[in-house]
Design a protein around this motif. Structure first.
Motif, PDB file in Angstrom:
ATOM      1  N   LEU A 112       0.830  -1.205   0.000  1.00  0.00           N
ATOM      2  CA  LEU A 112       0.000   0.000   0.000  1.00  0.00           C
ATOM      3  C   LEU A 112       0.863   1.253   0.000  1.00  0.00           C
ATOM      4  O   LEU A 112       0.551   2.239  -0.686  1.00  0.00           O
ATOM      5  CB  LEU A 112      -0.931   0.007   1.218  1.00  0.00           C
ATOM      6  N   ARG A 113       1.942   1.235   0.762  1.00  0.00           N
ATOM      7  CA  ARG A 113       2.820   2.401   0.829  1.00  0.00           C
ATOM      8  C   ARG A 113       3.431   2.715  -0.540  1.00  0.00           C
ATOM      9  O   ARG A 113       3.403   3.856  -0.988  1.00  0.00           O
ATOM     10  CB  ARG A 113       3.931   2.165   1.863  1.00  0.00           C
ATOM     11  N   ILE A 114       3.968   1.709  -1.217  1.00  0.00           N
ATOM     12  CA  ILE A 114       4.601   1.993  -2.495  1.00  0.00           C
ATOM     13  C   ILE A 114       3.561   2.321  -3.556  1.00  0.00           C
ATOM     14  O   ILE A 114       3.810   3.143  -4.453  1.00  0.00           O
ATOM     15  CB  ILE A 114       5.504   0.811  -2.950  1.00  0.00           C
ATOM     16  N   ALA A 115       2.374   1.734  -3.463  1.00  0.00           N
ATOM     17  CA  ALA A 115       1.311   2.057  -4.417  1.00  0.00           C
ATOM     18  C   ALA A 115       0.924   3.533  -4.312  1.00  0.00           C
ATOM     19  O   ALA A 115       0.754   4.219  -5.329  1.00  0.00           O
ATOM     20  CB  ALA A 115       0.092   1.170  -4.175  1.00  0.00           C
ATOM     21  N   GLN A 116       0.816   4.026  -3.070  1.00  0.00           N
ATOM     22  CA  GLN A 116       0.492   5.444  -2.880  1.00  0.00           C
ATOM     23  C   GLN A 116       1.607   6.340  -3.400  1.00  0.00           C
ATOM     24  O   GLN A 116       1.362   7.332  -4.089  1.00  0.00           O
ATOM     25  CB  GLN A 116       0.270   5.724  -1.394  1.00  0.00           C
ATOM     26  N   LYS A 117       2.843   6.005  -3.062  1.00  0.00           N
ATOM     27  CA  LYS A 117       3.978   6.837  -3.476  1.00  0.00           C
ATOM     28  C   LYS A 117       4.067   6.933  -4.999  1.00  0.00           C
ATOM     29  O   LYS A 117       4.256   8.023  -5.565  1.00  0.00           O
ATOM     30  CB  LYS A 117       5.279   6.282  -2.897  1.00  0.00           C
ATOM     31  N   LEU A 118       3.930   5.801  -5.670  1.00  0.00           N
ATOM     32  CA  LEU A 118       4.000   5.805  -7.130  1.00  0.00           C
ATOM     33  C   LEU A 118       2.822   6.559  -7.726  1.00  0.00           C
ATOM     34  O   LEU A 118       2.970   7.303  -8.707  1.00  0.00           O
ATOM     35  CB  LEU A 118       4.042   4.368  -7.653  1.00  0.00           C
ATOM     36  N   ALA A 119       1.644   6.390  -7.142  1.00  0.00           N
ATOM     37  CA  ALA A 119       0.464   7.098  -7.637  1.00  0.00           C
ATOM     38  C   ALA A 119       0.665   8.609  -7.551  1.00  0.00           C
ATOM     39  O   ALA A 119       0.367   9.347  -8.503  1.00  0.00           O
ATOM     40  CB  ALA A 119      -0.772   6.679  -6.841  1.00  0.00           C
ATOM     41  N   TYR A 120       1.185   9.088  -6.444  1.00  0.00           N
ATOM     42  CA  TYR A 120       1.365  10.530  -6.267  1.00  0.00           C
ATOM     43  C   TYR A 120       2.438  11.088  -7.205  1.00  0.00           C
ATOM     44  O   TYR A 120       2.294  12.187  -7.743  1.00  0.00           O
ATOM     45  CB  TYR A 120       1.696  10.845  -4.809  1.00  0.00           C
ATOM     46  N   LEU A 121       3.501  10.326  -7.415  1.00  0.00           N
ATOM     47  CA  LEU A 121       4.534  10.781  -8.349  1.00  0.00           C
ATOM     48  C   LEU A 121       3.991  10.874  -9.773  1.00  0.00           C
ATOM     49  O   LEU A 121       4.318  11.797 -10.516  1.00  0.00           O
ATOM     50  CB  LEU A 121       5.734   9.834  -8.321  1.00  0.00           C
ATOM     51  N   TYR A 122       3.133   9.915 -10.121  1.00  0.00           N
ATOM     52  CA  TYR A 122       2.620   9.879 -11.478  1.00  0.00           C
ATOM     53  C   TYR A 122       1.229  10.516 -11.602  1.00  0.00           C
ATOM     54  O   TYR A 122       0.414  10.113 -12.413  1.00  0.00           O
ATOM     55  CB  TYR A 122       2.631   8.443 -11.996  1.00  0.00           C
ATOM     56  N   SER A 123       1.008  11.529 -10.746  1.00  0.00           N
ATOM     57  CA  SER A 123      -0.101  12.490 -10.883  1.00  0.00           C
ATOM     58  C   SER A 123      -1.502  11.994 -10.549  1.00  0.00           C
ATOM     59  O   SER A 123      -2.498  12.548 -11.013  1.00  0.00           O
ATOM     60  CB  SER A 123      -0.093  13.099 -12.297  1.00  0.00           C
TER      61      SER A 123
END
Length: 291
Positions: A112-123
């Protein structure tokens, strides 16, 4: 009897674990704080400010910069998840009933943590911006699809692309609630959740076996986590990076089309998208299966 059947349902099992993992301390990522920290090495203060207020795409941040920041986060989360998994494997067979559930919980928490981080980086917008500690249905739906991409399900790839397309076309500042909870994407969310419930059971068994011998179990468990977590995170990164939503030419504004966030303009053929497991296929396979 009815309750037992619900618990045995793979879809319900996965949804319950997802909700539990999302409630763990430290799992939810503060979008603003994360973007500021992740982009600090690569971007100007003005670019970071606009990335936070609108999106990295709106700030015109190049994809290669976002990819470097994403790799930094993947490396950090992989190391942390692997270390915790190894620590959970040290007690050995006697402690299995306690360590395996805890290990699975932290593993899904790190996903969940990495999914959120990647989502935020990719807008993508803030996934936990609402009030309360619960997870709303739209957020649960998109996180399920993200997990599906990480596990290599081709229908999840197609569904995430459809959701991103809706948001890009409407310049939306939040997830398309209707599409994820009752629209054409919803049946795919349910299928992906069912598939993940089955995979979760398989992983639990694998981790149980790996922890049967003290110390050796720690090494095997940590190695197993490292070998699975990083490729899955990389798979999600590659898919999100290739979506229209991430294009630096996509200049989002707060005012334009803000009331259309629930739009459901999609390709009718998507309803019949084939649910295919491509977990054993090449990691870079992301296009929908031919029908």
């Amino acid at each position: 009897m009815a309750k037992s059947k619900v618990m045995e349902n793979p879809e319900s099992r996965f949804s319950a674990v997802l909700a539990s993992a999302a409630s763990l301390p430290g799992v939810r990522i503060n979008r603003e704080a994360y973007l500021r920290k992740a982009l600090a090495r690569y971007c100007s203060e003005e670019d970071i400010r606009r990335a936070v207020e609108e999106s990295p795409a709106a700030a015109g941040i190049p994809l290669e910069v976002l990819d470097r920041a994403a790799d930094d986060s993947i490396g950090y989360e992989t190391a942390k998840a692997s270390a915790l998994s190894a620590a959970a494997g040290i007690p050995g067979f006697i402690a299995l009933p306690a360590t395996v559930p805890a290990d699975m919980a932290q593993y899904f928490g790190h996903m969940l943590r990495i999914a959120q981080k990647l989502a935020y980086l990719y807008s993508w917008p803030d996934l936990f911006s609402g009030d309360g500690d619960g997870v709303d249905d739209a957020t649960k739906g998109v996180l399920t699809l993200f997990f599906g991409v990480m596990f290599g399900t081709q229908s999840a790839n197609a569904a995430v692309g459809q959701v991103a397309s809706m948001m890009s076309k409407e310049i939306a500042k939040k997830l398309p609630q209707k599409a994820l909870t009752q629209g054409v994407v919803y049946p795919i969310v349910k299928k992906v959740a069912g598939y993940l419930g089955v995979q979760m059971t398989k992983q639990t068994f694998a981790k149980t076996v790996s922890k049967a011998i003290p110390v050796v179990g720690a090494v095997v468990s940590g190695g197993l986590t490292f070998a699975t977590y990083r490729p899955m995170a990389k798979r999600l990164k590659k898919h999100l990076a290739g979506l229209e939503l991430t294009n630096p030419t996509h200049r989002a504004t707060r005012a334009d089309h803000a009331d259309h966030a629930d739009g459901e303009v999609v390709d009718a053929e998507f309803v019949d998208a084939e649910f295919v497991d491509v977990h054993d296929s090449p990691a870079d396979r992301t296009e929908p299966a031919s029908t």
